[in-house]
Design an enzyme around this catalytic site. Structure first.
Site, PDB file in Angstrom:
ATOM      1  N   HIS A   1      -7.540  -5.658  -0.187  1.00 42.43           N
ATOM      2  CA  HIS A   1      -6.295  -4.904   0.023  1.00 42.43           C
ATOM      3  C   HIS A   1      -5.574  -5.458   1.260  1.00 42.43           C
ATOM      4  O   HIS A   1      -6.012  -5.223   2.391  1.00 42.43           O
ATOM      5  CB  HIS A   1      -6.736  -3.451   0.251  1.00 42.43           C
ATOM      6  CG  HIS A   1      -5.631  -2.472   0.329  1.00 42.43           C
ATOM      7  ND1 HIS A   1      -4.863  -2.123  -0.762  1.00 42.43           N
ATOM      8  CD2 HIS A   1      -5.155  -1.731   1.374  1.00 42.43           C
ATOM      9  CE1 HIS A   1      -3.976  -1.200  -0.397  1.00 42.43           C
ATOM     10  NE2 HIS A   1      -4.128  -0.952   0.896  1.00 42.43           N
TER      11      HIS A   1
ATOM     12  N   SER B   1       0.818  -1.204   0.000  1.00 40.16           N
ATOM     13  CA  SER B   1       0.000   0.000   0.000  1.00 40.16           C
ATOM     14  C   SER B   1       0.858   1.262   0.000  1.00 40.16           C
ATOM     15  O   SER B   1       1.718   1.403  -0.855  1.00 40.16           O
ATOM     16  CB  SER B   1      -0.939  -0.051   1.201  1.00 40.16           C
ATOM     17  OG  SER B   1      -2.077   0.702   0.930  1.00 40.16           O
TER      18      SER B   1
HETATM   19  C1  GCU Z   1      -5.327   4.950   1.612  1.00 43.59           C
HETATM   20  C2  GCU Z   1      -4.723   5.693   0.432  1.00 43.59           C
HETATM   21  C3  GCU Z   1      -3.940   4.769  -0.488  1.00 43.59           C
HETATM   22  C4  GCU Z   1      -2.948   3.954   0.314  1.00 43.59           C
HETATM   23  C5  GCU Z   1      -3.638   3.278   1.472  1.00 43.59           C
HETATM   24  C6  GCU Z   1      -2.700   2.557   2.456  1.00 43.59           C
HETATM   25  O1  GCU Z   1      -6.323   4.093   1.188  1.00 43.59           O
HETATM   26  O2  GCU Z   1      -5.758   6.355  -0.234  1.00 43.59           O
HETATM   27  O3  GCU Z   1      -3.258   5.491  -1.484  1.00 43.59           O
HETATM   28  O4  GCU Z   1      -2.282   3.030  -0.506  1.00 43.59           O
HETATM   29  O5  GCU Z   1      -4.323   4.231   2.266  1.00 43.59           O
HETATM   30  O6  GCU Z   1      -1.538   2.862   2.531  1.00 43.59           O
HETATM   31  O7  GCU Z   1      -3.217   1.738   3.205  1.00 43.59           O
END
Ligand code: GCU
Length: 446
Positions: free
Chosen positions: A425, A284
């Site tokens: 995710h 992420s």
């Molecule tokens: C949020 C953000 C993303 C990121 C994510 C994370 O959702 O919008 O760009 O990748 O956090 O790091 O968990």
């Protein structure tokens, strides 16, 4: 009359800018200038049929218009140009390693994890001041290692103690965003947070397959909130009177990536680690970080982006999932200020994220997505990997072997690799198995 007035307004604006640059002490300007009100971004698109056509910049055309046709010109000229563009316009430039960088091993325990590993914990000091900021690096090295071992290095979200229930891990003392139900109290980790992130770190698989794991808490480098860069490592590098990074200087992601390089500085000194075979991996926002770490520091032999999405592997020009405007709005501290210029005109970016992937060439790079992680735009992540192929081809590397998203849970492995996993995710044992297979292949373990 009308035009005169407009003109005089413009002149005043320019005059102030000039005055601020020349005579005002930077500290006063930064503290006293009200920040421009931020414009709310439109909601994100999740409908494939509404993705408008877009054109990607050509990774192989030099600024002077010449086409790059060989690996040497890529490395010597085009790679340098692209890296500079990403530095200036997106992540921000970073300082070199501090002269006072210092490491102290404060724990070395053989027979950790039921005899499986040697656990090491190392304080990484970024300046002569031991009060900090400092980063604690946690290492697990396979107990049976015959010599220096290849290693996975990645930052974690909750503190080192969150990656495993091992009672020997020092509980992080840094600022934490963590939630109360996970055992975080007043932005601090407690004993109750041990192992809360262990599902994302398949420590057993990593060790069983002969790799070491090295990890550190990203907040040790820069706490993840928009405080105008008062905490974390940024102030260590301010010039006299400077109170925040200039518009082309490092944001938080560049700082986290810089921290990964400092972790690698330590790994190079540890005889148990084969520092020429270090895979940097992140999930992420830390996947975005792993990619930028790999771009800035070619000592990383393999680069792995797990669900990195916008600002990571996802193409910025593809209007699907999180947008550049949204990410800059929600996380104004992640990228350098220049990146905000593109909020409403991504097509003016002098690059797109396929060129970030290409900066890894010829090193093996892995981009992974998850089916239900639509915010990160799996197709946009795949397309970055695909459009990096022409650069890898200059080095004689084979491409992905597919032109469209491969079936779910079927990794496509080459110098550029990609998979889309079922589920949300996250980082799962399936992801780790793929990364281990990938590393085995490229580190010659299989
Ligand atoms: C949020 C953000 C993303 C990121 C994510 C994370 O959702 O919008 O760009 O990748 O956090 O790091 O968990």
């Amino acid at each position: 009359m009308q035009s005169k007035l407009t003109k005089s307004v413009v002149v005043v604006g320019v005059g102030l800018a000039a005055l601020s640059a020349v005579t005002w002490p930077a500290r006063i300007v930064a503290a006293d200038t009200p920040t421009t009100p931020r414009k709310r971004p439109p909601p994100e698109n999740r409908d494939e049929s509404k993705v408008p056509p877009y054109e990607l910049p050509d990774a192989l055309v030099l600024k002077n218009g010449q086409r790059v046709t060989d690996a040497e010109t890529w490395t010597r000229k085009r790679r340098v140009e692209i890296l500079e563009l990403f530095r200036t316009e997106m992540f921000g430039r970073r300082p070199p390693a501090p002269i006072d960088l210092k490491f102290k091993v404060f724990d070395e325990t053989r027979g950790a994890l039921g005899g499986k590993a040697t656990r090491k914990q190392v304080a990484v000091y970024f300046s002569a001041d031991e009060k900090g900021p400092r980063m604690d690096l946690l290492l697990y090295i396979p107990a049976s290692a015959p010599g220096p071992v290849p290693t996975f290095l990645g930052l974690n979200f909750g503190g080192n103690q969150a990656i495993h229930a091992d009672p020997g891990i020092k509980v992080s003392e840094s600022w934490q965003r963590g939630r109360a139900e996970q055992g975080y109290v007043k932005n601090r980790a407690t004993e109750a947070t041990r192992g809360t992130e262990s599902k994302r770190w398949d420590v057993d698989a990593i060790l069983d397959r002969g790799y070491a794991l090295a990890t550190a808490y990203y907040g040790d480098i820069d706490p993840d909130f928009d405080d105008g860069f008062k905490n974390g490592v940024h102030p260590l590098f301010y010039r006299v009177g400077q109170t925040k990074p200039a518009s082309d200087e490092w944001g938080s992601i560049a700082a986290w990536a810089w921290g990964l390089s400092r972790a690698l500085d330590y790994l190079e000194r540890d005889p148990a680690i084969d520092a020429k075979r270090v895979a940097v991996m992140g999930h992420s926002r830390l996947g975005k970080t792993a990619l930028w770490a790999g771009a800035e520091d070619e000592r990383f032999a393999i680069v792995i982006s797990n669900d990195s999405g916008c600002g990571g592997a996802k193409l910025s020009r593809r209007v699907f999932g999180e947008s550049v405007h949204q990410i800059n709005y929600s996380y104004p501290h992640w990228f350098c200020d220049n990146f905000k210029k593109y909020n409403e005109r991504v097509s003016d970016l002098p690059f797109d994220q396929h060129m970030l992937i290409a900066l890894m060439a010829p090193r093996p790079v892995y981009v992974a997505s998850a089916e239900r992680d639509q915010q990160a735009d799996p197709r946009g992540e795949f397309l970055s990997a695909l459009h990096a192929e022409p650069v890898y081809r200059l080095f004689g590397a084979a491409g992905l072997g597919v032109k469209d998203l491969p079936p779910i849970n079927q990794p496509q492995m080459g110098a550029i690799s990609y998979h889309i996993r079922s589920g949300v995710h996250d980082v799962t044992p399936f992801d780790w198995k793929c990364y281990l297979d990938f590393a085995d292949r490229h580190f010659g373990l299989k």
